[in-house]
Design an enzyme around this catalytic site. Structure first.
Site, PDB file in Angstrom:
ATOM      1  N   GLN A 194       3.436 -12.933   6.805  1.00 47.21           N
ATOM      2  CA  GLN A 194       4.899 -12.875   6.900  1.00 47.21           C
ATOM      3  C   GLN A 194       5.358 -11.433   6.672  1.00 47.21           C
ATOM      4  O   GLN A 194       4.907 -10.767   5.748  1.00 47.21           O
ATOM      5  CB  GLN A 194       5.509 -13.778   5.823  1.00 47.21           C
ATOM      6  CG  GLN A 194       6.849 -13.353   5.259  1.00 47.21           C
ATOM      7  CD  GLN A 194       8.007 -13.752   6.118  1.00 47.21           C
ATOM      8  OE1 GLN A 194       7.919 -14.703   6.871  1.00 47.21           O
ATOM      9  NE2 GLN A 194       9.111 -13.042   6.016  1.00 47.21           N
ATOM     10  N   THR A 195       6.268 -10.960   7.514  1.00 49.93           N
ATOM     11  CA  THR A 195       6.853  -9.650   7.270  1.00 49.93           C
ATOM     12  C   THR A 195       8.224  -9.557   7.908  1.00 49.93           C
ATOM     13  O   THR A 195       8.512 -10.217   8.903  1.00 49.93           O
ATOM     14  CB  THR A 195       5.943  -8.519   7.803  1.00 49.93           C
ATOM     15  OG1 THR A 195       6.528  -7.261   7.484  1.00 49.93           O
ATOM     16  CG2 THR A 195       5.760  -8.614   9.314  1.00 49.93           C
ATOM     17  N   ARG A 196       9.078  -8.729   7.315  1.00 51.06           N
ATOM     18  CA  ARG A 196      10.375  -8.395   7.906  1.00 51.06           C
ATOM     19  C   ARG A 196      10.534  -6.880   7.992  1.00 51.06           C
ATOM     20  O   ARG A 196      11.623  -6.373   8.247  1.00 51.06           O
ATOM     21  CB  ARG A 196      11.516  -8.997   7.079  1.00 51.06           C
ATOM     22  CG  ARG A 196      11.676  -8.428   5.697  1.00 51.06           C
ATOM     23  CD  ARG A 196      12.891  -8.988   4.971  1.00 51.06           C
ATOM     24  NE  ARG A 196      13.563  -7.996   4.155  1.00 51.06           N
ATOM     25  CZ  ARG A 196      13.200  -7.665   2.927  1.00 51.06           C
ATOM     26  NH1 ARG A 196      12.175  -8.247   2.346  1.00 51.06           N
ATOM     27  NH2 ARG A 196      13.874  -6.741   2.264  1.00 51.06           N
ATOM     28  N   HIS A 200       2.299  -0.662   8.536  1.00 52.50           N
ATOM     29  CA  HIS A 200       1.579   0.601   8.559  1.00 52.50           C
ATOM     30  C   HIS A 200       0.099   0.348   8.287  1.00 52.50           C
ATOM     31  O   HIS A 200      -0.353  -0.802   8.291  1.00 52.50           O
ATOM     32  CB  HIS A 200       2.197   1.561   7.538  1.00 52.50           C
ATOM     33  CG  HIS A 200       3.659   1.818   7.781  1.00 52.50           C
ATOM     34  ND1 HIS A 200       4.109   2.593   8.821  1.00 52.50           N
ATOM     35  CD2 HIS A 200       4.767   1.367   7.134  1.00 52.50           C
ATOM     36  CE1 HIS A 200       5.438   2.624   8.801  1.00 52.50           C
ATOM     37  NE2 HIS A 200       5.863   1.891   7.792  1.00 52.50           N
ATOM     38  N   HIS A 203      -0.886  -2.229   5.596  1.00 53.54           N
ATOM     39  CA  HIS A 203      -0.690  -3.623   5.996  1.00 53.54           C
ATOM     40  C   HIS A 203      -1.838  -4.096   6.891  1.00 53.54           C
ATOM     41  O   HIS A 203      -2.328  -5.214   6.749  1.00 53.54           O
ATOM     42  CB  HIS A 203       0.637  -3.788   6.747  1.00 53.54           C
ATOM     43  CG  HIS A 203       1.830  -3.393   5.944  1.00 53.54           C
ATOM     44  ND1 HIS A 203       2.455  -2.172   6.097  1.00 53.54           N
ATOM     45  CD2 HIS A 203       2.525  -4.049   4.981  1.00 53.54           C
ATOM     46  CE1 HIS A 203       3.474  -2.103   5.275  1.00 53.54           C
ATOM     47  NE2 HIS A 203       3.539  -3.220   4.579  1.00 53.54           N
ATOM     48  N   ARG A 289       3.463  -9.675  -3.135  1.00 50.49           N
ATOM     49  CA  ARG A 289       4.131  -9.317  -4.390  1.00 50.49           C
ATOM     50  C   ARG A 289       5.636  -9.301  -4.127  1.00 50.49           C
ATOM     51  O   ARG A 289       6.098  -8.719  -3.153  1.00 50.49           O
ATOM     52  CB  ARG A 289       3.651  -7.936  -4.845  1.00 50.49           C
ATOM     53  CG  ARG A 289       4.153  -7.499  -6.212  1.00 50.49           C
ATOM     54  CD  ARG A 289       3.607  -6.125  -6.558  1.00 50.49           C
ATOM     55  NE  ARG A 289       3.971  -5.716  -7.905  1.00 50.49           N
ATOM     56  CZ  ARG A 289       5.120  -5.145  -8.233  1.00 50.49           C
ATOM     57  NH1 ARG A 289       6.019  -4.919  -7.300  1.00 50.49           N
ATOM     58  NH2 ARG A 289       5.370  -4.803  -9.484  1.00 50.49           N
ATOM     59  N   ASP A 290       6.421  -9.976  -4.982  1.00 49.52           N
ATOM     60  CA  ASP A 290       7.866 -10.124  -4.801  1.00 49.52           C
ATOM     61  C   ASP A 290       8.181 -10.641  -3.400  1.00 49.52           C
ATOM     62  O   ASP A 290       9.069 -10.140  -2.708  1.00 49.52           O
ATOM     63  CB  ASP A 290       8.590  -8.802  -5.052  1.00 49.52           C
ATOM     64  CG  ASP A 290      10.104  -8.987  -5.194  1.00 49.52           C
ATOM     65  OD1 ASP A 290      10.537 -10.091  -5.572  1.00 49.52           O
ATOM     66  OD2 ASP A 290      10.849  -8.023  -4.915  1.00 49.52           O
ATOM     67  N   HIS A 291       7.454 -11.676  -2.986  1.00 46.67           N
ATOM     68  CA  HIS A 291       7.579 -12.243  -1.645  1.00 46.67           C
ATOM     69  C   HIS A 291       9.013 -12.726  -1.404  1.00 46.67           C
ATOM     70  O   HIS A 291       9.562 -13.499  -2.178  1.00 46.67           O
ATOM     71  CB  HIS A 291       6.600 -13.417  -1.508  1.00 46.67           C
ATOM     72  CG  HIS A 291       6.506 -13.983  -0.133  1.00 46.67           C
ATOM     73  ND1 HIS A 291       5.441 -13.759   0.697  1.00 46.67           N
ATOM     74  CD2 HIS A 291       7.366 -14.759   0.579  1.00 46.67           C
ATOM     75  CE1 HIS A 291       5.623 -14.382   1.840  1.00 46.67           C
ATOM     76  NE2 HIS A 291       6.801 -14.992   1.787  1.00 46.67           N
ATOM     77  N   VAL A 330      -3.233  -2.422  -1.628  1.00 50.71           N
ATOM     78  CA  VAL A 330      -4.273  -1.444  -1.351  1.00 50.71           C
ATOM     79  C   VAL A 330      -3.703  -0.040  -1.453  1.00 50.71           C
ATOM     80  O   VAL A 330      -2.487   0.173  -1.305  1.00 50.71           O
ATOM     81  CB  VAL A 330      -4.899  -1.657   0.049  1.00 50.71           C
ATOM     82  CG1 VAL A 330      -5.590  -2.998   0.130  1.00 50.71           C
ATOM     83  CG2 VAL A 330      -3.846  -1.517   1.141  1.00 50.71           C
ATOM     84  N   LYS A 498      59.391  14.008  11.218  1.00 49.89           N
ATOM     85  CA  LYS A 498      59.392  13.047  12.329  1.00 49.89           C
ATOM     86  C   LYS A 498      59.964  11.686  11.914  1.00 49.89           C
ATOM     87  O   LYS A 498      59.973  10.751  12.712  1.00 49.89           O
ATOM     88  CB  LYS A 498      57.970  12.869  12.855  1.00 49.89           C
ATOM     89  CG  LYS A 498      57.409  14.161  13.459  1.00 49.89           C
ATOM     90  CD  LYS A 498      56.011  13.954  14.028  1.00 49.89           C
ATOM     91  CE  LYS A 498      55.487  15.243  14.646  1.00 49.89           C
ATOM     92  NZ  LYS A 498      54.115  15.090  15.212  1.00 49.89           N
TER      93      LYS A 498
END
Length: 547
Positions: A194-196, A200, A203, A289-291, A330, A498
């Site tokens: 899962q990624t948003r 790099h 990953h 981590r902190d998903h 990593v 004016k």
């Protein structure tokens, strides 16, 4: 391959294919609801089976059970409320037992027919606390109170069609399609990632390690629905994913896009993600981590603990059946030119890393991004989509009373900026001559294209609420900078040749200087040149100009 959650893949498109013509004919006789962007994402995943065992939007019994116990009323695990919310005046048009067409707001196409089981008023305070832990700054809670309707509509769906997409159609696989492809490829074990965010080298390394550890193939399954406000747009990210998928061993990895509207609900969302990936055919799921956490609030307090998600998914692992693969961070070892899990690195070993904050800084100022961190093809994509500050557009909003000097300042700034070297075009917009909606849209498009936009009201006075709305729209495209021109009302009246202030005006009487302005100038005490200097120095400090 695991069976779908609940035992059956609820592919409503396939189930209702034989009666599609009858359903289409019926739509001409029914009332319609145009869906919001979130509802559209939710509907797509109900119709294609990604949300199995759901066959519609939650009724009150299921909703309350999900909020309180993370289970449907039947007892099956389901952690996130999937609701069709309407405002009270909209809900008043419907009643239980009625059939309603759900339409795509982009082209008005009928997508499904909902048979209303019940309409109910949720306790948003309970939902906030139980489902999202109660912090009012949590994006899901802000959505709940600022955007979502007051009444929820529950009921089952009959499918007509999936929402139509015109981008990356070959990558938008349904659960049925992915399951069929996995079977064709003889992929018995599949690790889903899962990624948003862009991916790099780190990953790529951690996903390859996860697949090798489990002797499995790999599903890169990024979210392309709604994510966290401020995230990189999905077009940029998909281009990155298309490049990085080429870096995997041949035949190991598959890229598919998930049309999910994230709630950023941390541990609950991790369980939800695991269920969805099981429905798509994965047997293993990487929990990071902190998903799915939205980070921290304005006081720096994290909404979720770093390993809350892993703990909760492990708690339900026997029932979910999908196997959790904990994320192993990593790090790069420059002396060995390789990545390694950080918990396996011996003390004293030299390591390198670039944080997300540092990466954004390097993109912003154009400084180098090393190849050990990311692939050159990916860096090129990110730089094209997110150029450094000297090439970015910005909107400079001048807020002040008529005759305060806002008009003189606007012309002086345009002349000053245009003499600077560089390719950025500077546009001056008088908000008095443009409708509010058009002003925000036009400004956003100009900023997106890299222009500098100066906005001024020469005759009228925009309220702080109107300015906040402009900022909300324009900030999606680039930087919105608020300049408060705080010349006294007495001096404005002295300069009123004016007749702008010759009669009593409600907009003038109600106006107050914006406290959160980025720059403040006062032409009762300062010259125009001093005001220009303040603004130029601010823009230089922010990186928009280099001298």
């Amino acid at each position: 391959m695991l069976t779908p959650h609940g035992g059956i893949l609820q592919d409503l498109i396939e189930r209702d294919a034989s009666i599609k013509s009858e359903l289409l004919a019926e739509t001409a006789t029914l009332k319609s609801i145009n869906l919001t962007d979130r509802q559209l994402c939710d509907l797509e995943l109900i119709l294609n089976g990604g949300f199995s065992p759901l066959t519609g939007f939650l009724n009150q019994a299921d909703y309350e059970s999900v909020v309180e116990h993370m289970r449907l009323a039947s007892g099956q695990i389901w952690p996130i409320p999937i609701t069709l919310d309407l405002f009270k005046h909209e809900a008043a048009e419907y009643q239980a037992g009625e059939r309603v067409v759900l339409r795509d707001p982009r082209d008005d196409a009928p997508l499904a027919i909902l048979t209303i089981e019940d309409l109910y008023v949720p306790d948003k305070a309970v939902e906030s606390e139980k489902a999202f832990r109660g912090d009012p700054e949590h994006p899901a809670i802000r959505y709940l109170y600022d955007t979502a309707g007051d009444v929820y509509v529950g009921g089952d769906l009959q499918a007509i069609a999936l929402p139509k997409h015109y981008d990356y159609t070959e990558l938008r696989k349904t659960p049925s399609q992915l399951r069929s492809e996995f079977g064709y490829r003889h992929w018995d074990k599949v690790v889903a990632f899962q990624t948003r965010n862009p991916m790099h080298r780190a990953h790529r390394e951690l996903t390859v390690r996860a697949a090798r550890d489990k002797l499995a193939s790999l599903l890169i399954h990024p979210v392309v629905g709604l994510t966290k406000p401020g995230d990189i747009d999905h077009h940029t990210r998909v281009k990155v994913y298309q490049e990085i998928i080429k870096k995997y061993p041949n035949g190991m990895a598959k890229l598919s896009l998930l049309p999910l509207a994230m709630r950023m609900a941390g541990d609950r969302e991790a369980v939800w993600h695991a269920i969805i990936r099981k429905n798509y055919g994965a047997t293993h799921f990487i929990v990071g981590r902190d998903h799915a956490g939205p980070g921290s609030n304005s006081k720096g307090v994290n909404f979720y603990g770093p390993y809350d998600a892993q703990v909760l998914v492990e708690r339900f692992s026997n029932e979910l059946e999908i196997e959790v693969v904990p994320f192993r961070m990593v790090t790069y070892l420059p002396d060995e030119d390789r990545y390694a899990p950080i918990d396996e690195v011996e003390d004293g070993t030299r390591t390198l890393n670039i944080s997300g904050t540092e990466l954004r800084k390097r993109l912003r100022d154009g400084s180098a991004i090393p190849e050990w961190f990311s692939y050159p093809e990916i860096v090129k994509i990110l730089r094209t989509s997110h150029p450094p500050r000297p090439s970015q557009g910005f909107a400079l909003y001048l807020s002040g009373l008529p005759n305060s000097g806002v008009d003189a300042l606007s012309y002086a700034l345009q002349a000053t900026f245009n003499q600077f070297s560089g390719s950025r075009h500077i546009t001056l917009l008088d908000a008095d001559n443009i409708s509010k909606d058009s002003l925000a849209f036009a400004t956003g498009e100009l900023v997106r294209s890299g222009a500098g936009v100066i906005i001024v009201n020469t005759k009228q006075v925009a309220s702080l609420e109107e300015i906040a709305n402009y900022k909300k729209v324009v900030s999606k495209s680039g930087s919105f900078i608020l300049v408060s021109v705080e010349t006294s009302k007495e001096d404005c009246i002295k300069n009123d040749r004016k007749g702008y202030l010759s009669v009593e005006r409600s907009d003038v009487e109600a106006y107050s200087f914006p406290k959160e302005a980025d720059i403040k100038v006062n032409f009762s005490k300062e010259s125009i040149n001093v005001g220009i200097q303040k603004i130029v120095l601010y823009l230089e400090e922010q990186g928009f100009f280099k001298f």
